[in-house]
Design a protein around this motif. Structure first.
Motif, PDB file in Angstrom:
ATOM      1  N   TYR A   1       1.259  10.299   9.000  1.00 39.78           N
ATOM      2  CA  TYR A   1       1.902  11.147   8.005  1.00 39.78           C
ATOM      3  C   TYR A   1       3.293  10.654   7.613  1.00 39.78           C
ATOM      4  N   GLU A   2       3.534   9.379   7.850  1.00 37.72           N
ATOM      5  CA  GLU A   2       4.768   8.760   7.367  1.00 37.72           C
ATOM      6  C   GLU A   2       4.765   8.806   5.835  1.00 37.72           C
ATOM      7  N   GLY A   3       5.836   9.300   5.263  1.00 38.57           N
ATOM      8  CA  GLY A   3       5.916   9.374   3.814  1.00 38.57           C
ATOM      9  C   GLY A   3       5.206  10.569   3.212  1.00 38.57           C
ATOM     10  N   LEU A   4       4.772  11.525   4.031  1.00 35.71           N
ATOM     11  CA  LEU A   4       4.136  12.728   3.498  1.00 35.71           C
ATOM     12  C   LEU A   4       5.127  13.454   2.594  1.00 35.71           C
ATOM     13  N   GLU A   5       4.721  13.732   1.374  1.00 33.65           N
ATOM     14  CA  GLU A   5       5.636  14.328   0.399  1.00 33.65           C
ATOM     15  C   GLU A   5       6.128  15.694   0.859  1.00 33.65           C
ATOM     16  N   GLY A   6       7.405  15.952   0.565  1.00 31.94           N
ATOM     17  CA  GLY A   6       7.985  17.251   0.884  1.00 31.94           C
ATOM     18  C   GLY A   6       8.367  17.415   2.337  1.00 31.94           C
ATOM     19  N   THR A   7       8.519  16.309   3.074  1.00 29.20           N
ATOM     20  CA  THR A   7       8.864  16.403   4.498  1.00 29.20           C
ATOM     21  C   THR A   7      10.088  15.557   4.830  1.00 29.20           C
ATOM     22  N   VAL A   8      10.727  15.916   5.935  1.00 27.83           N
ATOM     23  CA  VAL A   8      11.764  15.083   6.547  1.00 27.83           C
ATOM     24  C   VAL A   8      11.239  14.657   7.916  1.00 27.83           C
ATOM     25  N   THR A   9      11.765  13.561   8.439  1.00 28.02           N
ATOM     26  CA  THR A   9      11.204  12.980   9.656  1.00 28.02           C
ATOM     27  C   THR A   9      12.205  12.983  10.795  1.00 28.02           C
TER      28      THR A   9
ATOM     29  N   LYS B   1       1.493   6.594   0.855  1.00 21.10           N
ATOM     30  CA  LYS B   1       1.793   5.175   0.989  1.00 21.10           C
ATOM     31  C   LYS B   1       1.610   4.791   2.443  1.00 21.10           C
ATOM     32  N   ARG B   2       0.670   3.920   2.699  1.00 19.70           N
ATOM     33  CA  ARG B   2       0.351   3.562   4.071  1.00 19.70           C
ATOM     34  C   ARG B   2       0.812   2.125   4.310  1.00 19.70           C
ATOM     35  N   HIS B   3       2.019   1.912   4.730  1.00 17.23           N
ATOM     36  CA  HIS B   3       2.536   0.563   4.890  1.00 17.23           C
ATOM     37  C   HIS B   3       2.299   0.056   6.314  1.00 17.23           C
ATOM     38  N   THR B   4       2.853   0.712   7.283  1.00 15.12           N
ATOM     39  CA  THR B   4       2.711   0.259   8.665  1.00 15.12           C
ATOM     40  C   THR B   4       2.037   1.329   9.491  1.00 15.12           C
ATOM     41  N   LEU B   5       1.088   2.011   8.921  1.00 12.60           N
ATOM     42  CA  LEU B   5       0.384   3.065   9.638  1.00 12.60           C
ATOM     43  C   LEU B   5      -0.703   2.459  10.507  1.00 12.60           C
ATOM     44  N   LYS B   6      -1.428   3.333  11.195  1.00 13.27           N
ATOM     45  CA  LYS B   6      -2.369   2.811  12.180  1.00 13.27           C
ATOM     46  C   LYS B   6      -3.477   2.002  11.540  1.00 13.27           C
ATOM     47  N   TYR B   7      -3.878   2.316  10.299  1.00 17.73           N
ATOM     48  CA  TYR B   7      -4.948   1.558   9.679  1.00 17.73           C
ATOM     49  C   TYR B   7      -4.507   0.129   9.357  1.00 17.73           C
ATOM     50  N   ALA B   8      -3.210  -0.049   9.114  1.00 15.36           N
ATOM     51  CA  ALA B   8      -2.714  -1.381   8.792  1.00 15.36           C
ATOM     52  C   ALA B   8      -2.470  -2.205  10.042  1.00 15.36           C
ATOM     53  N   GLU B   9      -1.781  -1.616  11.029  1.00 10.50           N
ATOM     54  CA  GLU B   9      -1.360  -2.407  12.187  1.00 10.50           C
ATOM     55  C   GLU B   9      -1.716  -1.747  13.512  1.00 10.50           C
TER      56      GLU B   9
END
Length: 568
Positions: A287-295, A462-470
Motif C-alpha cells: 500500500y505504498e503510495g495509496l492515495e489519501g494516506t500518510v506513511t 504505483k508499484r515501484h519497489t513493492l513485493k511484486y517487483a522485488e
C-alpha cells in the motif's frame, strides 16, 4: 466505545422556555462519566446563554451565534469563526424600521416578519450574507456559516471526528447539524421537516427526549449508527448491495494475485468518501503510495507507535504503517507493542474507525494467543487480509463477522476459517466464484454465501519497489519457465527475476510461454495487475513480432508500471 460526544441544541431541545430541568442535567453528567464529551450548539449569543443557563461548565465546547463563535468554558476563551457583521447592514435595517435587532460577534438577529427587510438590505448593499430561520427567529450570518461549520471547528480543536458524534435538535437551523453528525436525532417536538432529516426520532420532547437519547447512547453505542455514513459498500449481487459497518470484523482471504489488494484499495476509497479514518498495517509494502494516506516508517526505518499515534491525532489523516523496515520475525512483536497504544487512542477518540491488517498471518499468527498479541476485547472496525487464514490466531478468527474470499481457492479459504473454529461450513459453498466475483459470507448470521462483484478502485496504484517487483512470492504464485518439453524449472518469484530469466532463456522457451498466453495469465492471476495482463495479451497475440521484439515489449510494459524513472 464508538460514539464519543453529544452535540445538543439549546432552546426547544435541551431547554424549555430557556430552562433546563434537573433530570436533564443529571443525564448530561452521567454521559460525561462514561468518558464522552459534551457540546452545546445554539443560535443564542454568549452573554444571553450565560444569563439563562448557569451550567455552561458541564460542556467541553459551546458553539454560539448559530456556528459563528466558539467558546471554551474551561478557559473562557472566545474564538470567532466568522467575521463581524457589517455596520452598514445594521444601519440599513434600522433605516427600514427594524428596531428589534440584536448584534453579536458575527450574527445579526431579529424576528419574523423582518426577513423581507433583511433580504432587501442584503441585496441593496451587495453583501455575502444569508438568512437562517429558527422557529420565528431570523438570523443573518456570513454565507456558509451554520451550526455544522461551528461544530466542525469545535471538533477540530477536540481532535474528534463528526462520525463519532450524535447531534440532536428541533428547528430549521438544525438541519445541517444533524446531517453532518454521525447520528442525527430529533426530539418529539421538532419540526416535521427536521424529523425527516433525522436518523432517529425520539419519543420524548425537549429535555426528556435528550435524556432518552443519552440512555440510548450509553446502552447501544454502535447500534445507533445505522445510516449510510457508517456503512461501507463492498460490492453487490442480484439481491442488492453488500456492506460492512463499524461493528464488523472483515477477513479478506485468497491466494496471491487474487485481487485482495485491489479490494482493499477500493474499500479505502469508499472509507475516504465517508471520511472514515483508517490505519493500514502494511507488512510487505502493498500500500505504498495509496492515495489519501500518510506513511509511518519506510523500507529502511521501522515505524514507532508514537509516530503512528501522532499522525492519527489529525482526524483527516489516514495512516499506512510501513513494516518493511522490520524483519519478518520482528513484526508480531511490533504489532503487539502497537496495539495497546492504538487501543488507548481508540478509547479516547473512537478512531481510527477502521484498522486494516495486511498479511494477518504474520502480524497475528496462530502461534501467539490474543493475550500475547495485546488485542483489545473490542475488535470491531477491523479488516484483516491473508493468504493463509488457517495460520491466523484462532482468537482473532473468532471475532470475524464476515469473510470475503477471492480467487480460485476462495471456497477453501472459507472452509479453512471454519476448520480452525471447528464449525460447519456455510451453505451454498459448492459453486466456485467467477473470475470477477468474490465469495462473501456474513459469518455472524444464518445467511448463505453470496457471489458478489466488487467495484474496481479508481486509482492506479504505483508499484515501484513493492513485493511484486522485488519481493518474494510463494511457490504457488511464482512463474516457472519450463519450456515446450518441460525440461526446465526456472522459478521467478518476482517481476525483476522474471525479466532477468527472460533475457537469458532461449527463443524456443520464450515463445512457448508467449504463444500459450502464460505471461498475461500470470500477470493477471498472480500479480493481480489486469492492465499489465491486457498489455501482455496484446503482445502475445501479435504474430509479427520476433522473439527479441516481444521480449523487449513485455519488459517495457513491466518496467513502465513497476520501475519509475529516477527523478531529478
Amino acid at each position: 466505545m464508538y460514539l464519543m460526544a453529544l452535540a445538543t441544541d439549546y432552546d426547544g431541545t435541551l431547554a424549555e422556555d430557556g430552562v433546563v430541568r434537573q433530570e436533564t442535567l443529571e443525564a448530561l453528567k452521567r454521559l460525561k462519566e462514561t468518558g464522552r464529551r459534551l457540546l452545546l450548539v445554539t443560535g443564542r449569543e454568549l452573554p444571553d446563554l450565560k444569563r439563562v443557563f448557569p451550567h455552561t461548565d458541564l460542556f467541553d465546547k459551546i458553539v454560539v451565534e448559530n456556528g459563528a463563535l466558539l467558546y471554551s468554558p474551561d478557559s473562557e476563551e472566545e474564538k470567532p469563526v466568522a467575521p463581524a457583521p457589517p455596520p452598514e447592514f445594521v444601519e440599513r435595517l434600522r433605516q427600514k424600521g427594524v428596531d428589534d435587532i440584536s448584534v453579536g460577534r458575527s450574527v445579526v438577529a431579529t424576528w419574523e416578519p423582518h426577513q423581507a427587510a433583511a433580504l432587501e438590505a442584503i441585496n441593496e448593499l451587495g453583501l455575502e450574507l444569508e438568512i437562517i430561520f429558527n422557529k420565528g427567529a431570523v438570523m443573518v450570518l456570513p454565507t456558509g456559516v451554520n451550526k455544522a461549520t461551528g461544530l466542525k471547528s469545535a471538533l477540530e480543536e477536540m481532535q474528534l471526528s463528526f462520525l463519532n458524534v450524535v447531534a440532536v435538535g428541533d428547528a430549521e437551523n438544525d438541519h445541517a447539524l444533524l446531517r453532518t453528525a454521525g447520528c442525527g436525532a430529533a426530539v418529539a417536538n421538532a419540526l416535521p421537516a427536521l424529523k425527516d432529516t433525522a436518523d432517529l426520532v425520539l419519543v420524548g420532547a425537549r429535555g426528556e427526549g435528550v435524556e432518552e437519547l443519552i440512555a440510548a447512547i450509553i446502552e447501544r453505542d454502535h447500534a445507533l449508527c445505522i445510516n449510510e455514513r457508517h456503512r461501507v459498500p463492498i460490492g453487490e449481487d442480484g439481491d442488492g448491495a453488500v456492506e460492512i459497518g463499524p461493528r464488523d470484523v472483515l477477513l479478506i482471504a485468497g491466494s496471491s494475485g487474487s485481487g485482495k489488494s485491489r479490494l482493499v484499495t477500493a474499500l479505502s476509497e469508499r472509507l475516504q468518501e465517508r471520511r472514515s479514518q483508517f490505519c493500514v498495517f502494511d507488512a510487505e509494502g502493498d500500500y505504498e503510495g495509496l492515495e489519501g494516506t500518510v506513511t509511518a516508517g519506510s523500507n529502511l526505518v521501522p515505524p514507532t507507535d508514537g509516530e503512528v499515534v501522532e499522525l492519527l491525532a489529525n482526524p483527516d489523516n489516514n495512516v499506512v504503517i510501513n513494516a518493511l523496515g522490520l524483519e519478518v520475525e520482528e513484526r508480531p512483536a511490533f504489532f503487539a507493542e502497537l496495539m495497546p497504544a492504538l487501543s488507548a487512542f481508540r478509547a479516547k477518540t473512537g478512531r481510527p474507525h477502521w484498522l486494516v491488517i495486511d498479511e494477518a498471518h504474520l502480524a497475528l499468527p496462530a502461534s501467539r494467543d490474543s493475550a500475547s498479541l495485546a488485542l483489545a476485547d473490542d475488535r470491531s472496525g477491523m479488516i484483516m487480509i491473508t493468504v493463509h487464514p488457517e495460520s491466523v490466531s484462532p482468537d482473532v478468527l473468532a471475532a470475524v463477522t464476515a469473510v470475503a474470499a477471492l480467487g480460485p481457492k476462495a471456497r477453501e479459504a472459507i472452509q479453512a476459517v471454519c476448520a480452525v473454529q471447528e464449525e460447519a461450513p456455510p451453505d451454498c459453498l459448492d459453486e466456485a466464484p467467477a473470475h470477477d466475483e468474490v465469495l462473501f459470507w456474513p459469518r455472524s448470521s444464518a445467511a448463505p454465501v453470496r457471489h458478489i462483484r466488487i467495484e474496481k478502485p479508481r486509482q492506479v496504484r504505483k508499484r515501484h519497489t513493492l513485493k511484486y517487483a522485488e519481493g518474494h512470492l510463494d511457490e504457488e504464485a511464482s512463474f516457472y519457465f519450463r519450456g515446450p518439453d518441460e525440461e526446465m524449472n526456472l522459478r521467478a518469484h518476482n517481476l525483476m527475476i522474471f525479466l532477468q530469466i527472460a533475457e537469458g532463456i532461449n527463443d524456443e522457451t520464450w515463445e512457448h510461454h508467449l504463444r500459450g498466453g502464460d505471461y498475461s495469465k500470470w500477470f493477471g492471476e498472480s500479480i493481480g495487475d489486469a492492465e499489465l495482463a491486457e498489455d501482455a495479451a496484446g503482445i502475445e497475440e501479435d504474430r509479427s513480432l520476433s522473439p527479441a521484439e516481444s521480449r523487449d515489449r513485455i519488459a517495457e510494459a513491466v518496467r513502465r508500471r513497476y520501475i519509475a524513472p529516477a527523478s531529478g
